[in-house]
Design a protein around this motif. Structure first.
Motif, PDB file in Angstrom:
ATOM      1  N   SER A   1      14.732 -12.845 -29.648  1.00  0.00           N
ATOM      2  CA  SER A   1      14.125 -11.724 -28.932  1.00  0.00           C
ATOM      3  C   SER A   1      15.120 -10.578 -28.739  1.00  0.00           C
ATOM      4  O   SER A   1      14.712  -9.441 -28.536  1.00  0.00           O
ATOM      5  CB  SER A   1      13.576 -12.183 -27.581  1.00  0.00           C
ATOM      6  N   ASP A   2      16.414 -10.850 -28.805  1.00  0.00           N
ATOM      7  CA  ASP A   2      17.430  -9.795 -28.697  1.00  0.00           C
ATOM      8  C   ASP A   2      17.548  -8.993 -29.993  1.00  0.00           C
ATOM      9  O   ASP A   2      18.069  -7.877 -29.983  1.00  0.00           O
ATOM     10  CB  ASP A   2      18.803 -10.394 -28.365  1.00  0.00           C
ATOM     11  N   ALA A   3      17.096  -9.556 -31.096  1.00  0.00           N
ATOM     12  CA  ALA A   3      17.205  -8.880 -32.388  1.00  0.00           C
ATOM     13  C   ALA A   3      16.298  -7.651 -32.446  1.00  0.00           C
ATOM     14  O   ALA A   3      16.712  -6.597 -32.939  1.00  0.00           O
ATOM     15  CB  ALA A   3      16.858  -9.842 -33.522  1.00  0.00           C
ATOM     16  N   LYS A   4      15.083  -7.770 -31.936  1.00  0.00           N
ATOM     17  CA  LYS A   4      14.112  -6.686 -32.048  1.00  0.00           C
ATOM     18  C   LYS A   4      14.614  -5.373 -31.443  1.00  0.00           C
ATOM     19  O   LYS A   4      14.629  -4.343 -32.129  1.00  0.00           O
ATOM     20  CB  LYS A   4      12.781  -7.100 -31.424  1.00  0.00           C
ATOM     21  N   PRO A   5      15.062  -5.358 -30.182  1.00  0.00           N
ATOM     22  CA  PRO A   5      15.528  -4.078 -29.638  1.00  0.00           C
ATOM     23  C   PRO A   5      16.788  -3.549 -30.322  1.00  0.00           C
ATOM     24  O   PRO A   5      16.949  -2.337 -30.493  1.00  0.00           O
ATOM     25  CB  PRO A   5      15.781  -4.369 -28.158  1.00  0.00           C
ATOM     26  N   ALA A   6      17.675  -4.425 -30.737  1.00  0.00           N
ATOM     27  CA  ALA A   6      18.895  -3.977 -31.413  1.00  0.00           C
ATOM     28  C   ALA A   6      18.549  -3.259 -32.712  1.00  0.00           C
ATOM     29  O   ALA A   6      19.114  -2.205 -33.021  1.00  0.00           O
ATOM     30  CB  ALA A   6      19.817  -5.161 -31.682  1.00  0.00           C
ATOM     31  N   VAL A   7      17.612  -3.825 -33.461  1.00  0.00           N
ATOM     32  CA  VAL A   7      17.192  -3.216 -34.726  1.00  0.00           C
ATOM     33  C   VAL A   7      16.443  -1.920 -34.460  1.00  0.00           C
ATOM     34  O   VAL A   7      16.721  -0.883 -35.081  1.00  0.00           O
ATOM     35  CB  VAL A   7      16.336  -4.203 -35.555  1.00  0.00           C
ATOM     36  N   GLN A   8      15.496  -1.934 -33.510  1.00  0.00           N
ATOM     37  CA  GLN A   8      14.697  -0.744 -33.214  1.00  0.00           C
ATOM     38  C   GLN A   8      15.546   0.425 -32.723  1.00  0.00           C
ATOM     39  O   GLN A   8      15.229   1.574 -32.978  1.00  0.00           O
ATOM     40  CB  GLN A   8      13.620  -1.066 -32.182  1.00  0.00           C
ATOM     41  N   GLN A   9      16.629   0.120 -32.020  1.00  0.00           N
ATOM     42  CA  GLN A   9      17.496   1.169 -31.483  1.00  0.00           C
ATOM     43  C   GLN A   9      18.493   1.695 -32.516  1.00  0.00           C
ATOM     44  O   GLN A   9      19.303   2.561 -32.215  1.00  0.00           O
ATOM     45  CB  GLN A   9      18.249   0.653 -30.260  1.00  0.00           C
ATOM     46  N   GLY A  10      18.449   1.173 -33.720  1.00  0.00           N
ATOM     47  CA  GLY A  10      19.325   1.650 -34.782  1.00  0.00           C
ATOM     48  C   GLY A  10      20.757   1.166 -34.649  1.00  0.00           C
ATOM     49  O   GLY A  10      21.686   1.788 -35.166  1.00  0.00           O
TER      50      GLY A  10
ATOM     51  N   VAL B   1      22.911  -2.510 -42.440  1.00  0.00           N
ATOM     52  CA  VAL B   1      22.893  -3.422 -43.582  1.00  0.00           C
ATOM     53  C   VAL B   1      23.520  -2.672 -44.742  1.00  0.00           C
ATOM     54  O   VAL B   1      23.062  -1.585 -45.105  1.00  0.00           O
ATOM     55  CB  VAL B   1      21.457  -3.880 -43.932  1.00  0.00           C
ATOM     56  N   ASN B   2      24.596  -3.235 -45.253  1.00  0.00           N
ATOM     57  CA  ASN B   2      25.334  -2.597 -46.356  1.00  0.00           C
ATOM     58  C   ASN B   2      25.715  -1.157 -46.022  1.00  0.00           C
ATOM     59  O   ASN B   2      25.642  -0.266 -46.863  1.00  0.00           O
ATOM     60  CB  ASN B   2      24.540  -2.678 -47.655  1.00  0.00           C
ATOM     61  N   GLY B   3      26.099  -0.938 -44.754  1.00  0.00           N
ATOM     62  CA  GLY B   3      26.585   0.363 -44.317  1.00  0.00           C
ATOM     63  C   GLY B   3      25.531   1.354 -43.885  1.00  0.00           C
ATOM     64  O   GLY B   3      25.857   2.446 -43.415  1.00  0.00           O
ATOM     65  N   GLU B   4      24.250   1.011 -44.010  1.00  0.00           N
ATOM     66  CA  GLU B   4      23.173   1.925 -43.634  1.00  0.00           C
ATOM     67  C   GLU B   4      22.374   1.367 -42.472  1.00  0.00           C
ATOM     68  O   GLU B   4      22.101   0.166 -42.426  1.00  0.00           O
ATOM     69  CB  GLU B   4      22.243   2.165 -44.827  1.00  0.00           C
ATOM     70  N   VAL B   5      21.987   2.248 -41.538  1.00  0.00           N
ATOM     71  CA  VAL B   5      21.179   1.824 -40.397  1.00  0.00           C
ATOM     72  C   VAL B   5      19.875   1.232 -40.905  1.00  0.00           C
ATOM     73  O   VAL B   5      19.211   1.798 -41.784  1.00  0.00           O
ATOM     74  CB  VAL B   5      20.901   3.022 -39.449  1.00  0.00           C
ATOM     75  N   GLU B   6      19.500   0.095 -40.339  1.00  0.00           N
ATOM     76  CA  GLU B   6      18.250  -0.586 -40.722  1.00  0.00           C
ATOM     77  C   GLU B   6      17.392  -0.766 -39.473  1.00  0.00           C
ATOM     78  O   GLU B   6      17.857  -1.311 -38.470  1.00  0.00           O
ATOM     79  CB  GLU B   6      18.555  -1.945 -41.351  1.00  0.00           C
ATOM     80  N   THR B   7      16.159  -0.293 -39.533  1.00  0.00           N
ATOM     81  CA  THR B   7      15.253  -0.385 -38.390  1.00  0.00           C
ATOM     82  C   THR B   7      14.088  -1.341 -38.631  1.00  0.00           C
ATOM     83  O   THR B   7      13.164  -1.401 -37.831  1.00  0.00           O
ATOM     84  CB  THR B   7      14.703   1.004 -38.020  1.00  0.00           C
TER      85      THR B   7
ATOM     86  N   ASP C   1      24.581  -9.324 -49.032  1.00  0.00           N
ATOM     87  CA  ASP C   1      24.316  -8.266 -48.056  1.00  0.00           C
ATOM     88  C   ASP C   1      25.215  -8.451 -46.839  1.00  0.00           C
ATOM     89  O   ASP C   1      25.453  -9.575 -46.390  1.00  0.00           O
ATOM     90  CB  ASP C   1      22.853  -8.280 -47.603  1.00  0.00           C
ATOM     91  N   VAL C   2      25.712  -7.335 -46.299  1.00  0.00           N
ATOM     92  CA  VAL C   2      26.575  -7.363 -45.121  1.00  0.00           C
ATOM     93  C   VAL C   2      25.839  -6.711 -43.964  1.00  0.00           C
ATOM     94  O   VAL C   2      25.353  -5.582 -44.070  1.00  0.00           O
ATOM     95  CB  VAL C   2      27.910  -6.632 -45.383  1.00  0.00           C
ATOM     96  N   VAL C   3      25.759  -7.437 -42.841  1.00  0.00           N
ATOM     97  CA  VAL C   3      25.069  -6.975 -41.636  1.00  0.00           C
ATOM     98  C   VAL C   3      26.114  -6.718 -40.556  1.00  0.00           C
ATOM     99  O   VAL C   3      26.984  -7.551 -40.315  1.00  0.00           O
ATOM    100  CB  VAL C   3      24.050  -8.028 -41.155  1.00  0.00           C
ATOM    101  N   GLU C   4      26.018  -5.554 -39.906  1.00  0.00           N
ATOM    102  CA  GLU C   4      26.954  -5.179 -38.852  1.00  0.00           C
ATOM    103  C   GLU C   4      26.204  -4.921 -37.550  1.00  0.00           C
ATOM    104  O   GLU C   4      25.139  -4.310 -37.562  1.00  0.00           O
ATOM    105  CB  GLU C   4      27.690  -3.899 -39.216  1.00  0.00           C
ATOM    106  N   LEU C   5      26.794  -5.370 -36.453  1.00  0.00           N
ATOM    107  CA  LEU C   5      26.256  -5.103 -35.120  1.00  0.00           C
ATOM    108  C   LEU C   5      27.388  -5.243 -34.115  1.00  0.00           C
ATOM    109  O   LEU C   5      28.094  -6.254 -34.103  1.00  0.00           O
ATOM    110  CB  LEU C   5      25.126  -6.078 -34.772  1.00  0.00           C
TER     111      LEU C   5
END
Length: 82
Positions: free
Chosen positions: A30-39, A43-49, A59-63
């Motif tokens: 459930s913590d993933a959804k807001p983190a992704v939605q908030q930009g 993923v691979n250096g680009e914001v993923e929403t 693939d490299v994921v950063e947070l």
């Protein structure tokens, strides 16, 4: 960004929301959804929403200054450093 840690997956791909939890980049699914939605996720250096984005091996994921790379199941047996 920190050096990416390899996180093995069993299948050919995994959804971003699932991978964030598997890699311990978020405490719960459930913590993933807001983190992704908030930009906040890259993923691979680009914001993923899109929480449902399919990730492939390599693939490299950063947070939050941490990074994890999607790896083959046989590539890693050590625990994650965080």
């Amino acid at each position: 960004m920190s050096t990416p840690v390899d996180v093995p997956i069993r299948d050919e791909s995994i959804r971003l929301g699932q991978f964030l939890k598997l890699a311990n980049l978020v405490e719960s699914g459930s913590d993933a959804k807001p983190a992704v939605q908030q930009g906040l996720v890259r993923v691979n250096g680009e914001v993923e929403t899109r929480r449902g984005r399919q990730l492939q091996r390599g693939d490299v994921v950063e947070l939050g200054g941490l990074a994890a790379r999607v790896a083959d199941e046989g590539e890693l047996s050590d625990d994650l450093p965080w």
